[in-house]
Design a protein around this motif. Sequence first.
Motif, PDB file in Angstrom:
ATOM      1  N   VAL A  61      13.262   5.856 -10.321  1.00 13.32           N
ATOM      2  CA  VAL A  61      11.920   6.437 -10.310  1.00 13.32           C
ATOM      3  C   VAL A  61      11.835   7.601  -9.330  1.00 13.32           C
ATOM      4  O   VAL A  61      12.551   7.657  -8.338  1.00 13.32           O
ATOM      5  CB  VAL A  61      10.840   5.384  -9.953  1.00 13.32           C
ATOM      6  CG1 VAL A  61      10.743   4.308 -11.024  1.00 13.32           C
ATOM      7  CG2 VAL A  61      11.105   4.761  -8.600  1.00 13.32           C
ATOM      8  N   THR A  62      10.920   8.514  -9.628  1.00 15.99           N
ATOM      9  CA  THR A  62      10.662   9.631  -8.727  1.00 15.99           C
ATOM     10  C   THR A  62       9.642   9.206  -7.673  1.00 15.99           C
ATOM     11  O   THR A  62       8.937   8.199  -7.850  1.00 15.99           O
ATOM     12  CB  THR A  62      10.097  10.841  -9.495  1.00 15.99           C
ATOM     13  OG1 THR A  62       8.815  10.479 -10.032  1.00 15.99           O
ATOM     14  CG2 THR A  62      11.030  11.296 -10.607  1.00 15.99           C
ATOM     15  N   ALA A  63       9.531   9.978  -6.627  1.00 14.43           N
ATOM     16  CA  ALA A  63       8.518   9.703  -5.601  1.00 14.43           C
ATOM     17  C   ALA A  63       7.121   9.796  -6.210  1.00 14.43           C
ATOM     18  O   ALA A  63       6.228   9.027  -5.855  1.00 14.43           O
ATOM     19  CB  ALA A  63       8.669  10.671  -4.429  1.00 14.43           C
ATOM     20  N   GLN A 107       6.254   9.005  -9.262  1.00 11.28           N
ATOM     21  CA  GLN A 107       6.015   7.758  -9.994  1.00 11.28           C
ATOM     22  C   GLN A 107       5.667   6.614  -9.044  1.00 11.28           C
ATOM     23  O   GLN A 107       4.784   5.809  -9.332  1.00 11.28           O
ATOM     24  CB  GLN A 107       7.233   7.393 -10.852  1.00 11.28           C
ATOM     25  CG  GLN A 107       7.428   8.327 -12.028  1.00 11.28           C
ATOM     26  CD  GLN A 107       8.766   8.136 -12.712  1.00 11.28           C
ATOM     27  OE1 GLN A 107       9.799   7.973 -12.065  1.00 11.28           O
ATOM     28  NE2 GLN A 107       8.751   8.170 -14.040  1.00 11.28           N
ATOM     29  N   VAL A 108       6.349   6.560  -7.907  1.00 11.21           N
ATOM     30  CA  VAL A 108       6.028   5.544  -6.901  1.00 11.21           C
ATOM     31  C   VAL A 108       4.606   5.762  -6.395  1.00 11.21           C
ATOM     32  O   VAL A 108       3.822   4.820  -6.268  1.00 11.21           O
ATOM     33  CB  VAL A 108       7.038   5.579  -5.726  1.00 11.21           C
ATOM     34  CG1 VAL A 108       6.604   4.642  -4.598  1.00 11.21           C
ATOM     35  CG2 VAL A 108       8.438   5.210  -6.214  1.00 11.21           C
ATOM     36  N   ALA A 109       4.249   7.023  -6.121  1.00  8.22           N
ATOM     37  CA  ALA A 109       2.907   7.342  -5.625  1.00  8.22           C
ATOM     38  C   ALA A 109       1.840   6.932  -6.631  1.00  8.22           C
ATOM     39  O   ALA A 109       0.812   6.351  -6.257  1.00  8.22           O
ATOM     40  CB  ALA A 109       2.807   8.835  -5.315  1.00  8.22           C
ATOM     41  N   THR A 110       2.081   7.216  -7.901  1.00  8.70           N
ATOM     42  CA  THR A 110       1.105   6.856  -8.939  1.00  8.70           C
ATOM     43  C   THR A 110       0.884   5.351  -8.972  1.00  8.70           C
ATOM     44  O   THR A 110      -0.257   4.876  -9.014  1.00  8.70           O
ATOM     45  CB  THR A 110       1.588   7.363 -10.320  1.00  8.70           C
ATOM     46  OG1 THR A 110       1.688   8.789 -10.254  1.00  8.70           O
ATOM     47  CG2 THR A 110       0.642   6.966 -11.424  1.00  8.70           C
ATOM     48  N   ARG A 111       1.956   4.585  -8.923  1.00  8.30           N
ATOM     49  CA  ARG A 111       1.838   3.122  -8.932  1.00  8.30           C
ATOM     50  C   ARG A 111       1.141   2.614  -7.676  1.00  8.30           C
ATOM     51  O   ARG A 111       0.322   1.696  -7.736  1.00  8.30           O
ATOM     52  CB  ARG A 111       3.212   2.482  -9.047  1.00  8.30           C
ATOM     53  CG  ARG A 111       3.858   2.692 -10.391  1.00  8.30           C
ATOM     54  CD  ARG A 111       5.219   2.050 -10.418  1.00  8.30           C
ATOM     55  NE  ARG A 111       5.915   2.391 -11.640  1.00  8.30           N
ATOM     56  CZ  ARG A 111       7.120   1.958 -11.936  1.00  8.30           C
ATOM     57  NH1 ARG A 111       7.752   1.156 -11.104  1.00  8.30           N
ATOM     58  NH2 ARG A 111       7.702   2.307 -13.058  1.00  8.30           N
ATOM     59  N   ALA A 112       1.482   3.208  -6.546  1.00 11.87           N
ATOM     60  CA  ALA A 112       0.878   2.765  -5.278  1.00 11.87           C
ATOM     61  C   ALA A 112      -0.615   3.072  -5.250  1.00 11.87           C
ATOM     62  O   ALA A 112      -1.407   2.262  -4.761  1.00 11.87           O
ATOM     63  CB  ALA A 112       1.582   3.432  -4.105  1.00 11.87           C
ATOM     64  N   ARG A 113      -1.017   4.232  -5.781  1.00  8.50           N
ATOM     65  CA  ARG A 113      -2.438   4.602  -5.791  1.00  8.50           C
ATOM     66  C   ARG A 113      -3.276   3.608  -6.594  1.00  8.50           C
ATOM     67  O   ARG A 113      -4.420   3.350  -6.251  1.00  8.50           O
ATOM     68  CB  ARG A 113      -2.610   6.009  -6.342  1.00  8.50           C
ATOM     69  CG  ARG A 113      -2.160   7.082  -5.390  1.00  8.50           C
ATOM     70  CD  ARG A 113      -2.370   8.486  -5.958  1.00  8.50           C
ATOM     71  NE  ARG A 113      -1.665   9.444  -5.140  1.00  8.50           N
ATOM     72  CZ  ARG A 113      -0.684  10.237  -5.572  1.00  8.50           C
ATOM     73  NH1 ARG A 113      -0.314  10.222  -6.850  1.00  8.50           N
ATOM     74  NH2 ARG A 113      -0.084  11.066  -4.741  1.00  8.50           N
ATOM     75  N   SER A 139      -0.959  10.258  -0.303  1.00  7.61           N
ATOM     76  CA  SER A 139      -0.354  11.554  -0.603  1.00  7.61           C
ATOM     77  C   SER A 139       1.080  11.368  -1.084  1.00  7.61           C
ATOM     78  O   SER A 139       1.775  10.432  -0.683  1.00  7.61           O
ATOM     79  CB  SER A 139      -0.368  12.462   0.635  1.00  7.61           C
ATOM     80  OG  SER A 139       0.597  12.039   1.569  1.00  7.61           O
ATOM     81  N   THR A 140       1.495  12.286  -1.933  1.00  4.38           N
ATOM     82  CA  THR A 140       2.872  12.270  -2.412  1.00  4.38           C
ATOM     83  C   THR A 140       3.823  12.500  -1.247  1.00  4.38           C
ATOM     84  O   THR A 140       4.899  11.899  -1.187  1.00  4.38           O
ATOM     85  CB  THR A 140       3.071  13.328  -3.512  1.00  4.38           C
ATOM     86  OG1 THR A 140       2.138  13.065  -4.568  1.00  4.38           O
ATOM     87  CG2 THR A 140       4.482  13.298  -4.065  1.00  4.38           C
ATOM     88  N   ALA A 187      14.541  14.125  -7.256  1.00  6.50           N
ATOM     89  CA  ALA A 187      15.277  12.991  -6.695  1.00  6.50           C
ATOM     90  C   ALA A 187      14.759  11.698  -7.312  1.00  6.50           C
ATOM     91  O   ALA A 187      13.568  11.555  -7.584  1.00  6.50           O
ATOM     92  CB  ALA A 187      15.107  12.948  -5.180  1.00  6.50           C
ATOM     93  N   LEU A 188      15.671  10.779  -7.533  1.00  8.10           N
ATOM     94  CA  LEU A 188      15.336   9.468  -8.077  1.00  8.10           C
ATOM     95  C   LEU A 188      15.675   8.409  -7.041  1.00  8.10           C
ATOM     96  O   LEU A 188      16.629   8.560  -6.278  1.00  8.10           O
ATOM     97  CB  LEU A 188      16.125   9.191  -9.361  1.00  8.10           C
ATOM     98  CG  LEU A 188      15.910  10.171 -10.510  1.00  8.10           C
ATOM     99  CD1 LEU A 188      16.898   9.887 -11.642  1.00  8.10           C
ATOM    100  CD2 LEU A 188      14.480  10.072 -11.025  1.00  8.10           C
TER     101      LEU A 188
END
Length: 119
Positions: free
Chosen positions: A9-11, A13-19, A26-27, A53-54
């Motif tokens: 996953v990209t950062a 994608q992680v940010a979207t899930r965390a939000r 913030s990203t 980056a993944l």
Amino acid sequence: MLGELSAHVTAEQVATRARVRIGALSTQAVYDIMGVFHRAGIVRRIAPAGSPALFETRVGDNHHHLVCRNCGKTVDVDCVTGEAPCLTPSSAAGYEIDEAEITFWGCCPNCTTARRTDQ
């Protein structure tokens, strides 16, 4: 949340899930956190050429990656020879080598099928 990460996953994608779970984030904060996790050995960071980056949670081994040139799908492939670092360079230039990072590029099965159907 790390246990919920898919393979690569990209950062963003992680940010979207965390939000979804915690609200505003913030990203850049996610990049910073993932950097800390990477340095701590909690996640592995790979950077396929031309792609963001993944991050993945499969750490502690010396596996490699297959990347689709068309859709970017990335999958794990076990070590080329079964032992880290998998490949030995012709000259180590005094380095003590403990890892080889190899990326195989090609076309994933879905994109190959789609390409054949379009022809």
